[in-house]
Design an enzyme around this catalytic site. Structure first.
Site, short mmCIF file in Angstrom:
data_model
loop_
_atom_site.label_atom_id
_atom_site.label_comp_id
_atom_site.label_asym_id
_atom_site.label_seq_id
_atom_site.Cartn_x
_atom_site.Cartn_y
_atom_site.Cartn_z
N ASP A 138 0.84 -1.19 0.00
CA ASP A 138 0.00 0.00 0.00
C ASP A 138 0.88 1.25 0.00
OD1 ASP A 138 -2.16 1.93 0.80
OD2 ASP A 138 -3.28 0.10 1.11
N HIS B 9 -4.01 6.07 3.15
CA HIS B 9 -4.65 4.82 2.74
C HIS B 9 -4.10 3.62 3.51
CE1 HIS B 9 -5.84 1.57 -0.17
NE2 HIS B 9 -6.92 2.32 -0.25
N SER C 236 -10.99 -1.85 -1.19
CA SER C 236 -9.80 -2.02 -0.35
C SER C 236 -10.21 -2.35 1.07
CB SER C 236 -8.96 -0.74 -0.34
OG SER C 236 -8.28 -0.55 -1.55
#
EC number: 3.4.21.-
Length: 690
Positions: free
Chosen positions: A184, A224, A384
């Site tokens: 990520d 994120h 996700s």
């Protein structure tokens, strides 16, 4: 469609040999195959010996992303053939650099792959593709492309079994025996949700951010990854609160990465696994790009090494099979639902769907750690987040049973999911039957259900519309193919059969003249120590029909199928539902070859359930009782209007043409045949372990 000019060489052979270091013409052809574009370059010459002299006997292929704006021309992954020596990638790369230099080009070698797949990553001019594709040992070359993060407290309650729900989320274990690798963005490891639970590796492979004015803020760069780490194992909002995470940075501050950086990250994991073998590993891939052959191949290699990969289906409101890594069969692909168990909508887009999705999970307004401060939380949505939930559930299942294989884990995730809760009207009509109606949930007990015979349904890609077109569905290597069926929306098909290919059994479906294409549907089960075979009865030509039996002693009928060569079998006499003593045979149309799938396994017992209704009927279903698992689903020959048969969980569905367009006689019948099995051996083994 592009072409490269081809020149014929007429000089004498000695002069040709002096010119070998000069440019050689080829002809290129590009084909758009929906999933990806393929460029095939082959050397053409009047001199037959020239190809052999250059060792260019094999033709390599070139692949690139189907989406123009996601392509990264100038960077290429060169993949060599599997049988090449470990030293070959460097040797081939050096050879390519040397030959390019003679032509006045520089090639930058960015990375050499050894442990994941044989190959290398280079930065070079597109003009050199022809040269690279003609090198010995090269299997294919893929142009690099972009991948993207897929994110745009009801979630914990949703994945908890109903009888265990309380005011507080109480999972059966914390997943402490499992390491989760997260590919990520960077992570704020000091956030109180994940402090002490995340190890930030020294790995980092990310592209530059777009735009010269982009200002890198730590909170943006970590956003994120921090949120997903909190969803997986956060102290308050995490699914598997005891799982440890390792962070690999493959996405930049804008949530953008590349296929090549993802490949290098996956190889880093494989190297770590080889250097220091540990317990079960879960790899979370909360990203998506266009279909990538090389990325899917890398996922396959890692899965075969015992690693569980969980990927986001994608947020493009599209078929997940068009994206990678979601389309890789070895990956557990997760779509997103909201608090009402409906597919997540994200503006004009939303969760991906289709046959490449294994299940759905919470993915809207998910509360998790925020990178704005060490105690902040934020709500995010996307596949996700859904994939992070399933990664957490997988960690808990593997902590309870570390010996679970990927096939066993996937089957358990499917079995314990909440079923038939999603409103299928959200999906495009042609995708509804292909998309699993499953929302992930924890099992009531991570140690339980060892007695259960687990099966899942695997759909093939849609075949072409030509008369001889076929579709193929296959099971995972650890699964047993117990039955095969087919489905065509037009009804123009020529049935299905099980065939051995490359040492494995596959399910083949056949299109018919005038048809729009067919699907093959495999019923894939976990059946240890099974010995399975197929017995075929040829067309009878006359009489009531064909009958196929299980001839070998101790073998039990698990599925029926049939295929035919004629374009239309026509109307058949009404099927005769069999009495209880004749359930060891398959019945088919007199003009069709009928196949009985028969298996011997310790403690296996099966029974046949049938249900028929007068035509026309849009569908007729039969469901196995609790404790029994559907292994076979087919239709008895009673009408010419059957579209096909397929399994939905433990229900067999037979579909026929729309009643408004059907002209049927009073004698025609739609009859469904379900074969339900269970394993007493598995039940006994489970009791001994408890």
């Amino acid at each position: 469609m592009g072409t490269v000019s081809s020149r014929r060489l007429w000089w004498p052979l000695p002069l040709l040999l002096l010119l070998l270091l000069g440019p050689t013409g080829t002809r290129a052809q590009e084909e758009d195959d929906d999933d990806y574009e393929e460029l095939v370059l082959a050397l053409r010459s009047e001199e037959d010996g020239l190809v052999d002299a250059l060792q260019h006997g094999a033709t390599a292929t070139f692949h690139r992303c189907a989406k123009d704006s996601w392509r990264l021309p100038g960077t290429y992954v060169v993949v060599l053939k599997e049988e090449t020596h470990r030293s070959q990638p460097e040797r081939t790369a050096r050879r390519l650099q040397a030959q390019a230099a003679r032509r006045g080009y520089l090639i930058k070698l960015l990375h050499v792959f050894h442990d994941l797949l044989p190959g290398f990553l280079v930065k070079m001019s597109r003009d050199l593709l022809e040269l690279a594709l003609r090198l010995p040992h090269v299997d294919y070359i893929e142009e690099d492309s972009s991948v993207f993060a897929q994110s745009i407290p009801w979630n914990l309650e949703r994945i908890t079994p109903a009888r265990y729900r309380a005011d507080e989320y109480q999972p059966p274990n914390g997943g402490s025996l499992v390491e989760v690798y997260l590919l990520d963005t960077s992570i704020q490891s000091g956030h109180r949700e994940i402090e002490g639970r995340v190890m930030v590796t020294d790995f980092g492979s990310v592209p530059e951010e777009d735009g010269t004015r982009f200002h890198r803020q730590a909170s943006k760069c970590d956003s994120h990854g921090t949120h997903l780490a909190g969803v997986v194992s956060g102290r308050d909002a995490g699914v598997a609160k005891g799982a440890s995470l390792r962070s690999l940075r493959v996405l930049n501050c804008q949530g953008k990465g590349t296929v090549s950086s993802t490949l290098i990250g996956l190889e880093f994991i494989r190297k770590s696994q080889l250097v220091q073998p540990v317990g079960p590993l879960v790899v979370l891939l909360p990203l998506a790009g266009g279909y990538s052959r090389v990325l899917n191949a890398a996922c396959q290699r890692l899965a075969r090494a015992g690693v569980v990969l969980v990927a986001a289906a994608g947020n493009f409101r599209d078929d997940a099979c068009l994206y990678s890594p979601a389309s890789a069969p070895e990956v557990i692909t997760v779509g997103a639902t909201n608090a009402q168990d409906q597919p997540v909508t994200l503006g004009t887009l939303g969760t991906n769907f289709g046959r490449c999705v294994d299940l759905f999970a919470p993915g809207e307004d998910i509360i998790g750690a925020s990178s704005d401060c060490s105690t902040c939380f934020v709500s995010r949505s996307g596949t996700s987040q859904a994939a992070a939930h399933v990664a957490g559930i997988a960690a808990m299942m593997l902590s309870a049973k570390p010996e679970l294989t990927l096939a066993e884990l996937r089957q358990r995730l499917i079995h314990f999911s909440a079923k038939d809760v999603i409103n299928e009207a959200w999906f495009p009509e042609d995708q509804r039957v292909l998309t699993p109606n499953l929302v992930a949930a924890l099992p009531p007990s991570t140690h339980g259900a060892g007695w259960q015979l687990f099966c899942r349904t695997v759909w093939s890609a849609h075949s072409g519309p030509t008369r001889m077109a076929t579709a193929m569905a296959r099971c995972a290597p650890d699964e047993e193919l117990l039955s095969c069926s087919s489905f065509s929306r037009s009804g123009r098909r020529r049935g299905e059969r099980i065939e051995a290919q490359g040492g494995r059994r596959v399910c083949l479906a056949h299109n018919a003249f005038g048809g729009e294409g067919v699907y093959a549907i495999a019923r894939c089960c976990l059946l240890p120590q099974a010995n399975c075979s197929v017995h075929t009865a040829p067309p009878a030509g006359a009489g009531m029909g064909t009958r196929a039996h299980c001839h070998q002693q101790g073998h039990i009928l698990t599925g029926c199928s049939s295929h035919w060569e004629v374009e239309d079998l026509g109307t058949h006499k009404p099927p005769v539902l069999r009495p209880g003593g004749q359930h060891d045979q398959c019945m088919g149309h007199r003009g069709a070859s009928t196949h009985a799938s028969c298996c011997h396994a310790p403690g296996l017992e099966c029974k046949v359930k049938e249900h028929g209704l007068p035509a026309p009927q849009e569908q007729v279903t039969v469901t196995c009782e609790e404790g029994w698992t559907l292994t076979g689903c087919s239709a008895l020959p009673g009408t010419s209007h059957i579209l096909g048969a397929y399994a939905v969980d433990d229900t067999c569905v037979v579909r026929s043409r729309d009643v408004s367009t059907t002209s049927s006689t009073s004698e025609e019948t739609v009859a469904t045949v379900a074969i339900c099995c269970r394993s007493q051996h598995l039940a006994q083994a489970s009791q001994e372990l408890q």
